[in-house]
Design a protein around this motif. Sequence first.
Motif, PDB file in Angstrom:
ATOM      1  N   ASP A  81       0.891  -1.183  -0.068  1.00  0.00           N
ATOM      2  CA  ASP A  81       0.031   0.073  -0.129  1.00  0.00           C
ATOM      3  C   ASP A  81       1.079   1.301  -0.057  1.00  0.00           C
ATOM      4  OD1 ASP A  81      -1.954  -1.574   0.210  1.00  0.00           O
ATOM      5  OD2 ASP A  81      -3.021  -1.079   1.975  1.00  0.00           O
ATOM      6  N   HIS A 111      -1.617   4.964  -7.378  1.00  0.00           N
ATOM      7  CA  HIS A 111      -2.899   4.339  -7.186  1.00  0.00           C
ATOM      8  C   HIS A 111      -3.278   3.835  -8.460  1.00  0.00           C
ATOM      9  CE1 HIS A 111      -3.012   6.862  -3.594  1.00  0.00           C
ATOM     10  NE2 HIS A 111      -3.524   6.011  -3.014  1.00  0.00           N
ATOM     11  N   MET A 118      -4.265   3.674   0.396  1.00  0.00           N
ATOM     12  CA  MET A 118      -5.351   3.685  -0.475  1.00  0.00           C
ATOM     13  C   MET A 118      -6.185   4.738  -0.481  1.00  0.00           C
ATOM     14  SD  MET A 118      -4.560   1.214  -2.466  1.00  0.00           S
ATOM     15  CE  MET A 118      -2.885   1.328  -1.918  1.00  0.00           C
ATOM     16  N   ASN A 164      -9.142  -2.147  -2.801  1.00  0.00           N
ATOM     17  CA  ASN A 164      -8.089  -1.177  -3.537  1.00  0.00           C
ATOM     18  C   ASN A 164      -8.355  -0.797  -4.995  1.00  0.00           C
ATOM     19  OD1 ASN A 164      -6.691  -1.576  -0.964  1.00  0.00           O
ATOM     20  ND2 ASN A 164      -5.189  -2.862  -1.614  1.00  0.00           N
ATOM     21  N   ARG A 188     -11.661   6.299  -2.751  1.00  0.00           N
ATOM     22  CA  ARG A 188     -10.442   7.122  -2.212  1.00  0.00           C
ATOM     23  C   ARG A 188     -10.944   8.534  -1.879  1.00  0.00           C
ATOM     24  NH1 ARG A 188      -7.447   4.702  -7.219  1.00  0.00           N
ATOM     25  NH2 ARG A 188      -7.443   2.360  -6.582  1.00  0.00           N
TER      26      ARG A 188
END
Length: 577
Positions: free
Chosen positions: A398, A406, A491, A517, A523
């Motif tokens: 992460d 991302h 995340m 994720n 997010r």
Amino acid sequence: TTTHQRPSKNENGKDEIFQREVNQVRMTERTNLKAPKESSNIRVGDDSRRNSSAARKPGVHKVLSLDMTQAPRDPRAIGQFGQPVDLPRSHDADVRKRWDEGQFNVYLSDQIPVDRAIPDTRPETCSKSLVHDDLPSASVIFCFVDEVWSTLLRSVHSVLNRSPPHLLKEIILVDDFSTRDYLKEPLDQYMSQFPKVRIIRLKERQGLIRARLAGAAVAKGDVLTFLDSHVECNVGWLEPLLERIYLDRKKVPCPVIEVISDKDMSYMLVDNFQRGIFKWPLVFGWSSVPDDVIKKNNLTVSDPIRCPVMAGGLFSIDKNYFYELGSYDPGLDVWGGENMEISFKIWMCGGEIEIIPCSRVGHIFRGQNPYKFPKDRQKTVERNLARVAEVWLDEYKDLFYGHGYHHLLDKKVIDIGNLTEQIELRKRLQCKSFKWYLENVYPDMDAPLVKAEGLVFNRGLRKCLTLQKGSLSFDICDLNKQNQHFNYTWMRHIQQQGLCVAPQVRKNGIVMTSCDNTKPELRWFHKNSNSAENLIAELVPNRMCLEAEPRGDLVRLGPCEPSSIFQKWQFTHYIVK
Ligand code: LR7
Ligand code: MN
């Protein structure tokens, strides 16, 4: 001390620079060397030492500093002894014209002897240190694609001239489908004078990782020694590397990588006590060994330095051990990331990476890759890194994705390929966790698993976010209430246990859903600071913010208004600023 700057391997667009401290080396007394006596002269390709009784006798001998005994062919040539060359300005146009052939001063390199001497930059004790007589033999592997003629030759000559012949099994040149004509017949022709040099031609461009594997596959030596194709090995460079492997076959020794200037071709000494490290998102760099480590271990300038990661290009490894480790992930393309992969693999699966100060090799650091990438360069490197992160980083991956990557999590955007074999390998080798690696190999690394944590305070209501029976509301802030504890993760999730705060766009509402994720809609942008800031939904159009309903105790989604205190949120602890 001057500072030599070179671009780091950070491919995420930020122009981060890792600096390597270097020092110009003065002309040494070598300049005055007289021609050596015949007897002390060991010639290239001369294998007589192998059969001599001296080499057979079990025991130790002083490191052989081979060409120190020989005066250079042409002491007055430019660039001789690794001295800087300051070409008159009238050559500027020529220098510029040929720069892109190698992304360094190719015009100048072509005028410097291919077997020039360089200053012996080893710490003083090195020439007196002892190594075993029966060291393993080495196959030196150079991979190249469109390498400049003079630097490729200088690399090869430096190995031939400065490696004890009985320890140099062969030099394998792996041509990674170069396009330049001089690298075809002319190279075959030139190298045919050296029986130890073999050339392998790849039928299509494989990239340096698979090119190295092709070289390793045909190697006959006990040890594989990989080098970049624009290096100069210094005196006595090989034996100290082989000695470490002799002592423990799971040690992976690297020479000190010194700097050959891309501009004036001078050979520069780097500072002592430097080791290879990485920063997020898996960016390689150099840093000084922490003072307490030097003190605690009484390290001297010639002691091996444990390295969390290697630079990648220059190292020796026991051949069988290399294969026991599963060599490289062959799914890595062209350039980048393989140094992280092999470093994590070595440490986590029972080996060690060391820099050996008595072994020194100069390398031309270039501002850009002088060759083309078959696919987009940035995409290639980030895909490689994602493969490494997925296999080796455990929950710490992460941190990799959270530092600007991302987008790699969206499987529709990028296909990082199949990882089954790599994951299997890690299981089969019973490798340790990344957490173990951080604690034991790289304890000074900053790797917090979340960016912020604790209560989530709303400035307007002066209350805290509370999760009750699966839905969000507010209550008086109380650190003892576990249902008020949230993490703000890499995340960018607002998370409690496995549940994430999610915008419900149509109703301007908020729901809790399982964290995932790969879902960008979970997010939230949030500036980590000690004053309350907005929480902005990433994928929602028209910038929507998490807000508290001023009169109810409800949470909802509202158009972002910078001045609204009901949209200002603060976590108790900000771990990353
Ligand atoms: O497709 C390719 N095929 C190749 O054969 C691309 C490259 N190559 C060859 C190339 O000709 C060269 O000899 O592979 C070698 C390495 O490529 P460079 O010189 O472009 O790499 P670099 O010096 O910029 O980068 C470092 O990081 C790489 C990451 O994949 C490799 O690990 C390099 O070996 C490595 N070099 C070093 O560690 C030297 C010190 C630099 C640093 C830090
Ligand atoms: Mn290189």
